[in-house]
Design an enzyme around this catalytic site. Structure first.
Site, PDB file in Angstrom:
ATOM      1  N   ARG A  17       0.950  -1.129   0.241  1.00  0.00           N
ATOM      2  CA  ARG A  17      -0.059  -0.026   0.006  1.00  0.00           C
ATOM      3  C   ARG A  17       0.889   1.308  -0.014  1.00  0.00           C
ATOM      4  NH1 ARG A  17       1.692   3.086   4.448  1.00  0.00           N
ATOM      5  NH2 ARG A  17       1.515   2.277   6.499  1.00  0.00           N
ATOM      6  N   GLU A  57      -6.406   7.326   7.841  1.00  0.00           N
ATOM      7  CA  GLU A  57      -5.244   8.091   8.285  1.00  0.00           C
ATOM      8  C   GLU A  57      -4.875   9.181   7.257  1.00  0.00           C
ATOM      9  OE1 GLU A  57      -2.464   5.811  10.729  1.00  0.00           O
ATOM     10  OE2 GLU A  57      -0.756   7.025   9.883  1.00  0.00           O
ATOM     11  N   ARG A 101      -5.445   5.560   0.675  1.00  0.00           N
ATOM     12  CA  ARG A 101      -4.440   4.471   0.956  1.00  0.00           C
ATOM     13  C   ARG A 101      -4.976   3.564  -0.204  1.00  0.00           C
ATOM     14  NH1 ARG A 101      -2.036   3.329   6.066  1.00  0.00           N
ATOM     15  NH2 ARG A 101      -1.265   5.457   6.694  1.00  0.00           N
ATOM     16  N   CYS A 141       1.086  11.008   9.447  1.00  0.00           N
ATOM     17  CA  CYS A 141       2.131  10.409  10.474  1.00  0.00           C
ATOM     18  C   CYS A 141       3.457  10.525   9.618  1.00  0.00           C
ATOM     19  CB  CYS A 141       1.657   9.198  11.059  1.00  0.00           C
ATOM     20  SG  CYS A 141       2.748   8.381  11.761  1.00  0.00           S
ATOM     21  N   THR A 186       5.896   8.637   9.983  1.00  0.00           N
ATOM     22  CA  THR A 186       6.621   7.469   9.887  1.00  0.00           C
ATOM     23  C   THR A 186       6.331   6.930   8.482  1.00  0.00           C
ATOM     24  OG1 THR A 186       4.476   6.202  10.358  1.00  0.00           O
ATOM     25  CG2 THR A 186       6.170   6.578  12.094  1.00  0.00           C
ATOM     26  N   ARG A 241       4.046   0.535   2.452  1.00  0.00           N
ATOM     27  CA  ARG A 241       4.277  -0.446   3.465  1.00  0.00           C
ATOM     28  C   ARG A 241       4.049  -1.766   2.557  1.00  0.00           C
ATOM     29  NH1 ARG A 241       2.643  -3.958   7.847  1.00  0.00           N
ATOM     30  NH2 ARG A 241       0.486  -3.847   7.328  1.00  0.00           N
ATOM     31  N   ARG A 288       4.604  -7.526  12.453  1.00  0.00           N
ATOM     32  CA  ARG A 288       3.458  -6.993  12.827  1.00  0.00           C
ATOM     33  C   ARG A 288       2.467  -8.306  13.245  1.00  0.00           C
ATOM     34  NH1 ARG A 288       1.122  -1.484  10.015  1.00  0.00           N
ATOM     35  NH2 ARG A 288       3.010  -0.240  10.667  1.00  0.00           N
ATOM     36  N   GLU A 318      -1.488  -3.323  12.402  1.00  0.00           N
ATOM     37  CA  GLU A 318      -0.807  -2.748  13.546  1.00  0.00           C
ATOM     38  C   GLU A 318      -1.451  -3.095  14.893  1.00  0.00           C
ATOM     39  OE1 GLU A 318      -0.591   1.540  13.072  1.00  0.00           O
ATOM     40  OE2 GLU A 318       1.457   1.570  13.722  1.00  0.00           O
TER      41      GLU A 318
HETATM   42  P1  ADP Z   1      -1.362  -0.266   7.001  1.00  0.00           P
HETATM   43  O1  ADP Z   1      -0.928  -1.132   6.257  1.00  0.00           O
HETATM   44  O2  ADP Z   1      -2.459   0.684   6.109  1.00  0.00           O
HETATM   45  O3  ADP Z   1      -0.259   0.627   7.686  1.00  0.00           O
HETATM   46  P2  ADP Z   1      -2.498  -2.147   9.104  1.00  0.00           P
HETATM   47  O4  ADP Z   1      -1.125  -2.680   9.364  1.00  0.00           O
HETATM   48  O5  ADP Z   1      -3.398  -1.800  10.119  1.00  0.00           O
HETATM   49  O6  ADP Z   1      -2.294  -0.712   8.248  1.00  0.00           O
HETATM   50  O7  ADP Z   1      -3.077  -3.251   8.039  1.00  0.00           O
HETATM   51  C1  ADP Z   1      -4.312  -2.879   7.252  1.00  0.00           C
HETATM   52  C2  ADP Z   1      -4.950  -4.400   7.012  1.00  0.00           C
HETATM   53  O8  ADP Z   1      -4.244  -4.876   6.197  1.00  0.00           O
HETATM   54  C3  ADP Z   1      -5.012  -5.199   8.266  1.00  0.00           C
HETATM   55  O9  ADP Z   1      -6.239  -5.938   8.341  1.00  0.00           O
HETATM   56  C4  ADP Z   1      -3.733  -6.126   7.977  1.00  0.00           C
HETATM   57  O10 ADP Z   1      -4.351  -7.613   8.435  1.00  0.00           O
HETATM   58  C5  ADP Z   1      -4.059  -6.354   6.435  1.00  0.00           C
HETATM   59  N1  ADP Z   1      -2.727  -6.725   5.863  1.00  0.00           N
HETATM   60  C6  ADP Z   1      -1.564  -6.307   6.027  1.00  0.00           C
HETATM   61  N2  ADP Z   1      -0.521  -6.779   5.372  1.00  0.00           N
HETATM   62  C7  ADP Z   1      -1.364  -7.918   4.684  1.00  0.00           C
HETATM   63  C8  ADP Z   1      -1.014  -9.113   3.744  1.00  0.00           C
HETATM   64  N3  ADP Z   1       0.363  -9.306   3.349  1.00  0.00           N
HETATM   65  N4  ADP Z   1      -1.864 -10.054   3.361  1.00  0.00           N
HETATM   66  C9  ADP Z   1      -3.471  -9.682   3.757  1.00  0.00           C
HETATM   67  N5  ADP Z   1      -3.590  -8.745   4.577  1.00  0.00           N
HETATM   68  C10 ADP Z   1      -2.695  -7.836   5.147  1.00  0.00           C
HETATM   69  N1  ARG Z   2       0.665   7.463  16.464  1.00  0.00           N
HETATM   70  C1  ARG Z   2       0.903   5.770  16.545  1.00  0.00           C
HETATM   71  C2  ARG Z   2       2.228   5.679  17.550  1.00  0.00           C
HETATM   72  O1  ARG Z   2       2.755   6.902  17.668  1.00  0.00           O
HETATM   73  C3  ARG Z   2       1.139   5.135  15.343  1.00  0.00           C
HETATM   74  C4  ARG Z   2       2.260   5.491  14.596  1.00  0.00           C
HETATM   75  C5  ARG Z   2       2.683   4.648  13.428  1.00  0.00           C
HETATM   76  N2  ARG Z   2       1.481   4.044  12.734  1.00  0.00           N
HETATM   77  C6  ARG Z   2       0.672   4.744  11.966  1.00  0.00           C
HETATM   78  N3  ARG Z   2      -0.409   4.106  11.756  1.00  0.00           N
HETATM   79  N4  ARG Z   2       0.822   5.664  11.512  1.00  0.00           N
HETATM   80  O2  ARG Z   2       2.596   4.754  18.157  1.00  0.00           O
END
Ligand code: ADP
Ligand code: ARG
Length: 344
Positions: free
Chosen positions: A112, A211, A215, A257, A259, A266, A295, A300
């Site tokens: 993403r 966020e 995305r 954010c 990060t 990601r 993760r 997250e």
């Molecule tokens: P982001 O990727 O937008 O930073 P999250 O870590 O919260 O946010 O992930 C968002 C969603 O994507 C969650 O439901 C997570 O389980 C799913 N996800 C992340 N990576 C994968 C993957 N490789 N395969 C399937 N689902 C995924």
């Molecule tokens: N604000 C949260 C922290 O400081 C999340 C930081 C990174 N993750 C994110 N989804 N932006 O822990």
């Protein structure tokens, strides 16, 4: 506003770098959208377990509050103030051959990027009317895509609880009510203006006004990382023809954010590594070597289930998109090798 009280529970980079002296230099500043230092730090003050603890309300926040953001960015991304960001979204530059092992160990692959519109404030400072306008611009653009990317936009408002829960459980949709986003001002007027677009197979998805305003997500079962990256880059260039994203030479794509700055990318796999999960020292050594983050399975702040982990690139700024995916690919190949050795 007075200097916040930080306890020893406050572990964020914000709490580390916001000294009383820096605070005093920033406390009377305001961006054109009215964003203040109080708004920047609220999430980290209210959530002591934050790792970062600061959000931007607009791209100007990164300049106005640079005394706080610069050291956070430098420590998180290892990116200095005079560095410039590099972008490379050409899938031909990625060296990621497929293999039976990748398909055996990788349950699914997802890449993403975050994007925000150049002409609007970021989510933490956006007004309800502006958020609705973003939803309209982005959903109209998405609805004009064709071929593999053609799909439907589903606003959260009006979606049944059953449908949204199913989409979340299947890893397609964001969770509601995250306390970090709540205190960053990102859940205001929920669920208006928020939604998800996806194609029929749910291999191309776009979250609107979570966020970040967009995305953009490419995902599928199995381990064909190059195919997932190629679909994503095609979608990004089609959307770039229809809207201008917030970007600057130093910080790359601007996100709420710090990060996510830079590539805002990601690239992750859900990978089944039960043996490595019992040997965390080896697991961590490999992920650290390739700049990867571990993760849990539901995103997250979640836990692993059944020895399946979400492994993704940690570096996003000062490295290209191709390099982000390459980090993940190279690390995953090494993780699979180690997992196989441990199973003998
Ligand atoms: P982001 O990727 O937008 O930073 P999250 O870590 O919260 O946010 O992930 C968002 C969603 O994507 C969650 O439901 C997570 O389980 C799913 N996800 C992340 N990576 C994968 C993957 N490789 N395969 C399937 N689902 C995924
Ligand atoms: N604000 C949260 C922290 O400081 C999340 C930081 C990174 N993750 C994110 N989804 N932006 O822990």
């Amino acid at each position: 506003m007075t200097y916040p009280t930080f306890t020893k529970e406050h572990k964020s980079l914000m709490a580390k770098y916001l000294t009383k002296d820096i605070f005093d230099q920033l406390k009377d500043k305001k961006t054109q959208n009215g964003f203040t230092i109080e708004d920047v730090i609220n999430s980290g003050v209210k959530n002591p377990d934050s790792g970062i603890g600061a959000y931007a309300g607009d791209s100007e926040s990164y300049k106005t509050f640079a005394l706080l953001f610069d050291p956070i960015i430098e420590e998180y991304h290892h990116f200095a103030q005079d560095d410039t960001h590099q972008s490379d979204l050409n899938p031909d530059h990625l060296n990621a051959p497929t293999s039976d092992d990748l398909d055996k160990y990788i349950v699914s692959t997802r890449i993403r990027v975050g994007r925000n519109l150049a002409d609007f404030p970021l989510g933490p400072a956006i007004s309800d009317e502006q958020r609705d306008a973003v939803e309209k611009i982005v959903s109209n653009a998405l609805n004009s895509l064709d071929g593999d990317l053609s799909g439907t936009y589903y606003p959260i408002d009006g979606m049944s609880k059953k449908d949204s829960e199913q989409l979340i459980e299947d890893h397609f949709l964001f969770k509601a009510g995250d306390r970090f986003l709540e205190t960053a001002g990102l859940n205001r007027n929920w669920p208006m203006g928020r939604g998800i677009y996806h194609n029929k197979d749910k291999t191309f998805l776009v979250w609107i006004n979570e966020e970040d305003q967009l995305r953009i997500i490419s995902m599928q079962k199995g381990g064909n990382i190059k195919e997932v990256f190629t679909r994503l880059t095609t979608a990004i260039s089609k959307l770039e023809e229809k809207m201008e994203f917030s970007f600057n030479k130093h910080l790359g794509y601007i996100t709420s954010c710090p990060t996510n700055l830079g590539t805002a990318m990601r690239a992750s796999v859900h990978i089944k590594v039960p043996n490595l999960s019992k040997n965390m020292e080896i697991f961590k050594r490999i992920t650290d070597k390739h700049h990867l983050q571990i993760r849990g399975i539901d995103g997250e702040h979640s836990q692993s289930k059944g020895g399946i982990y979400d492994i993704s690139n940690k570096r996003r700024l000062g490295v290209s998109e191709v390099q982000c995916v390459q980090d993940m690919y190279d690390g995953v190949v090494e993780l699979i090798k180690a997992e196989k050795e441990l199973s003998i």
